[in-house]
Each structure stands twice: as structure tokens, then as C-alpha cells.
Design an enzyme around this catalytic site. Structure first.
Site, short mmCIF file in Angstrom:
data_model
loop_
_atom_site.label_atom_id
_atom_site.label_comp_id
_atom_site.label_asym_id
_atom_site.label_seq_id
_atom_site.Cartn_x
_atom_site.Cartn_y
_atom_site.Cartn_z
N HIS A 76 0.84 -1.20 0.00
CA HIS A 76 0.00 0.00 0.00
C HIS A 76 0.87 1.25 0.00
O HIS A 76 1.96 1.27 0.60
CB HIS A 76 -0.96 0.01 1.20
CG HIS A 76 -0.31 0.02 2.55
ND1 HIS A 76 0.01 1.19 3.19
CD2 HIS A 76 0.06 -0.98 3.39
CE1 HIS A 76 0.54 0.91 4.38
NE2 HIS A 76 0.60 -0.42 4.52
N ASP A 78 -0.75 4.24 0.80
CA ASP A 78 -1.37 5.18 1.75
C ASP A 78 -0.65 5.07 3.09
O ASP A 78 -0.05 4.04 3.41
CB ASP A 78 -2.88 4.95 1.89
CG ASP A 78 -3.23 3.57 2.44
OD1 ASP A 78 -2.59 2.59 2.03
OD2 ASP A 78 -4.13 3.48 3.30
N ASP A 107 6.39 1.73 6.86
CA ASP A 107 5.03 1.17 6.61
C ASP A 107 4.33 1.97 5.54
O ASP A 107 3.62 2.91 5.86
CB ASP A 107 4.24 1.16 7.92
CG ASP A 107 2.90 0.48 7.78
OD1 ASP A 107 2.67 -0.18 6.74
OD2 ASP A 107 2.07 0.62 8.67
N GLU A 141 -5.15 0.83 2.68
CA GLU A 141 -4.88 -0.27 3.62
C GLU A 141 -5.01 0.24 5.04
O GLU A 141 -5.48 -0.48 5.92
CB GLU A 141 -3.48 -0.84 3.39
CG GLU A 141 -3.25 -2.21 4.03
CD GLU A 141 -2.83 -2.16 5.51
OE1 GLU A 141 -2.90 -3.18 6.18
OE2 GLU A 141 -2.42 -1.06 5.97
N GLU A 142 -4.60 1.47 5.26
CA GLU A 142 -4.64 2.03 6.62
C GLU A 142 -6.05 2.51 6.99
O GLU A 142 -6.34 2.76 8.16
CB GLU A 142 -3.66 3.19 6.75
CG GLU A 142 -2.20 2.84 6.44
CD GLU A 142 -1.56 1.97 7.51
OE1 GLU A 142 -2.26 1.52 8.43
OE2 GLU A 142 -0.34 1.74 7.41
N GLU A 170 4.76 -5.75 3.78
CA GLU A 170 4.63 -5.02 5.06
C GLU A 170 5.89 -5.22 5.91
O GLU A 170 6.57 -6.24 5.79
CB GLU A 170 3.44 -5.58 5.87
CG GLU A 170 2.08 -5.23 5.30
CD GLU A 170 1.60 -3.84 5.69
OE1 GLU A 170 2.34 -3.14 6.42
OE2 GLU A 170 0.52 -3.46 5.24
N HIS A 358 3.90 4.00 12.21
CA HIS A 358 2.80 4.82 12.78
C HIS A 358 3.29 5.78 13.86
O HIS A 358 2.47 6.40 14.54
CB HIS A 358 1.66 3.93 13.33
CG HIS A 358 0.97 3.13 12.29
ND1 HIS A 358 -0.33 2.65 12.44
CD2 HIS A 358 1.35 2.70 11.07
CE1 HIS A 358 -0.69 1.97 11.36
NE2 HIS A 358 0.33 1.98 10.52
ZN LIG Z 1 1.20 -1.24 6.36
#
Ligand SMILES: [Zn+2]
Length: 392
Positions: A76, A78, A107, A141-142, A170, A358
Site C-alpha cells: 500500500h 497510503d 510502513d 490499507e490504513e 509489510e 505509525h
Molecule cells: Zn502497512
């Protein structure tokens, strides 16, 4: 090898491409130019690219080759919102101290850049390969995930596109590059509880029906529930109480309603259906006269595991050869889009160290991006041998 990659292409290596992707501010569901960048890169290298847009979410399917087997890569572009506390520009893609900094660095823009560069390198070396590569990139995805990889899979089903195996890029390594491959994931589900009684004056409780004591008693039982002791392939299932609310600002009012949320991560000893049955029985047992407890369930994914086989050995061998580390096969962590892909093909996950995902000052070691691209390149190169073995 990878340095020779893009003689005629606008990026030269996976680190540069990761930085370019970080500069695309693609906070879910904004595309931010990230998918367009990959589309243009892959198209110029001969991949057949299809943009799949659903409910404002941008996704990309890119395929090279017309014969099977089909090896897929999923990731992903995003990212989660920036939040507070950064000392680096979250969308700057700067390099210092041997690290590349920015939202999505680990990520998982580095994972996407690594498999895209590995795929480009492979097709440059093998313009007429005896396999096909399929690259599945989502911009959701998030977020809710409903219009992301699921939309790509729906498009693939409608157009006769398949995968024989898939790698999700990932971040999977807890501390050191190469130490963990994910072969499955626990399931995830959430129970939303609403206890309804009757509001009243705190001085006259007999005239009210307070929903809090039965709800608290239920939460107490849930918190004490030892769901299982783990299985051969999974850690024990866990249950966490994540919210308790009345929305009541007054000290002298018994609230008419109270809510709570419970999130459950479960292994192969359960399914969302079996857990729901147990929860329903516990909820029914907690209700008292004048107080009802309603429960809504949302299932994010069932648990799954990909049985170790020749493909697992290939990935493990590639990781060991390129990082010098023997990876463990794990089912730990949260959910990922692997939960969708496993419906059509065996899926493994391998990527960089995920420690800063994150968080403020998210980063990835530059050397880990290069190592990841080499791992992917090696496993693409070995893939047809492995599938041939499987089919014997
Ligand atoms: Zn991820």
C-alpha cells in the site's frame, strides 16, 4: 545489480524511489501522486497497468508477462496521519544517520519501492520470462480497506487474472532486518456493547435502572476470559476492552445508557462465529431486570496460516542469503491485506524493521531497503524452479 536498474527510467534505486514516494503526501484516502508515480514507472518498463478506482480510492494492478505461473507482490502507498512530535519533515524523504525519514518510510513505501525495483530489474534482465509478475498496489490499507486490495481482487476475478503465490511487503522484522517472515495472522473482531436501562436521579436509584453495574460485571468476566493457551502456530488469543462510555457529565444523574467496545485477536482455535456464540451467551447472562445489553459484531478477518512448503523455503532462503539472518516463521501482529489475498493464493509477508511504524519520526535504515530489494530480486529469480518442483 539494482544500481544498473533504471538506465532509461526516472529512478535509479529503491532508496530513491522510497524517498520519492514519501514526498507524495498520501494520507488515506488521498492518492498524493504515489500510485501515479508507480504507474508511470511500471508502464515505461513494459508492465500492463490498470488503474482500479472505487469510491474515490486509487489502486493499481500491473502485470508483466503473459504466461504462468504468476508471482504477485502486494503493498500500500497510503499512510496514517502525521500526528505530533516530528523532528524531521514527515514528507521530506530526507536521509541522515544512514536512515531515510518520513511517514511511510517503513510502513510501507520502502517495501513497495523494493519490490517494484526488484521487478523492474528482473524484467530488464529477462524481457521474455517464463513467469508473470503481478504488482498489486492499494491506496486504502490504513483506512477501512473496503475499496483497496478487495477492489483489486474483484477486478482480477472479473478479468480472469490470478496469482499462484503472493508476497506482501509489510514491515515484518521486530528489531533486525531478516529475522521474521509472517506466514499467517490472527483474526480480528470487535464487539460493540450497548447497555440500556432507565435514566434517573442518583438520590432515587430505585426509580432508575442503572445500566452500568451489569455492563461492568460483563466486562469483568470478559477481561478474565482465558480464551485458549495458544496453538502450534499461534500465540494465545487475546481480548482487550478498548472503550467504556456513558457520555454522562453529571454526578447526580444515573445514565440511561452505557457503551463499551471489546477487541479480540484470535488464533486458529476459534472462528469469529464460535467467539460470537460465546459472547452472546455471556451477554445474555449479564442482563438484569430493566437493563438490556445489545451487541454488534464487526469482523475484520479470520485467522489464517500458510502451511510451510517449497515457496516458504524459497523466501526463507532468499532472506538468509541476502541478510545473513535465519528468519523465524511467525503469525504475530495485527491484520494486513494478506487476509484478503490468502483467499486466492498462498501468501507470505516479508519486509523491513517495523519498530517506528505509525510513530513520529518514522524511519528505515537505508541498508535495509537495499537488502529488501535484493531479497525480492533473488526470490523472483528462483521462483519458477520452486513452482516446477511443487508441480512434480
Ligand atoms: Zn502497512
Amino acid at each position: 545489480m539494482l544500481a544498473a536498474l533504471c538506465k532509461e527510467l526516472p529512478v535509479t534505486d529503491p532508496v530513491t524511489l522510497t524517498a520519492d514516494l514519501i514526498r507524495c503526501a498520501s494520507v488515506t484516502p488521498v492518492e498524493g501522486g504515489a500510485i501515479s508515480l508507480l504507474e508511470s514507472l511500471l508502464s515505461r518498463a513494459g508492465f500492463v497497468c490498470t488503474r482500479i478506482e472505487r469510491n474515490g480510492v486509487h489502486n493499481l494492478h500491473a502485470r508483466y508477462g503473459t504466461t504462468g505461473p504468476v508471482l504477485g507482490f502486494n503493498g500500500h502507498t497510503d499512510v496514517v496521519p502525521v500526528g505530533e512530535g516530528w523532528t524531521h519533515d514527515p514528507f521530506g524523504g530526507t536521509i541522515s544517520d544512514g536512515k531515510l525519514w518520513g511517514r511511510g518510510a517503513c510502513d510501507m513505501k520502502s517495501g513497495v519501492a523494493a519490490f517494484v525495483c526488484a521487478a523492474l530489474d528482473f524484467v530488464q534482465d529477462n524481457p521474455d520470462p517464463d513467469l508473470s509478475l503481478a504488482i498489486l498496489i492499494t491506496g486504502d490499507e490504513e483506512g477501512p480497506g473496503l475499496d483497496g486490495t478487495l477492489a483489486i481482487l474483484d477486478w482480477m476475478a472479473a478479468h480472469g487474472e490470478t496469482l499462484d503465490h503472493c508476497i506482501v511487503g509489510e514491515p515484518t522484522c521486530p528489531e533486525r532486518m531478516g529475522e521474521m517472515i509472517k506466514i499467517g495472522r490472527r483474526g480480528s473482531m470487535t464487539a460493540y456493547l450497548t447497555a440500556t436501562g432507565m435514566q434517573g436521579h442518583a438520590a432515587y436509584p430505585h426509580r432508575a435502572r442503572n445500566p452500568l453495574p451489569p455492563l461492568i460485571a460483563l466486562l469483568d468476566r470478559l477481561a478474565a476470559w482465558q480464551m485458549d493457551g495458544g496453538t502450534d502456530q499461534f500465540d494465545p488469543s487475546t481480548l482487550s476492552i478498548t472503550t467504556v462510555d456513558t457520555g454522562n457529565p453529571a454526578n447526580n444523574v444515573i445514565p440511561g445508557q452505557a457503551t463499551a467496545t471489546v477487541n479480540i485477536r484470535f488464533n486458529g482455535a476459534h472462528s469469529s462465529v464460535s467467539i460470537t456464540e460465546i459472547l452472546r451467551a455471556m451477554v445474555a447472562g449479564a442482563e438484569v431486570e430493566g437493563v438490556t445489553i445489545a451487541m454488534d459484531i464487526k469482523v475484520s478477518g479470520e485467522s489464517f496460516v500458510t502451511a510451510p512448503d517449497a515457496f516458504t523455503d524459497l523466501v526463507r532462503g532468499a532472506v538468509q542469503a541476502e541478510t545473513g539472518v535465519e528468519p523465524v516463521l511467525s503469525t504475530s501482529g495485527g491484520t494486513s491485506d494478506a487476509r484478503f489475498i490468502r483467499r486466492i493464493a498462498p501468501v507470505l509477508e516479508f519486509g523491513v524493521v517495523g519498530q517506528s511504524m505509525h510513530k513520529a519520526d518514522e524511519h528505515v535504515a537505508v541498508s535495509d531497503i537495499d537488502a529488501l530489494a535484493r531479497v525480492y530480486r533473488r526470490l523472483i529469480g528462483g521462483y519458477t524452479d520452486v513452482l516446477a518442483k511443487r508441480l512434480v
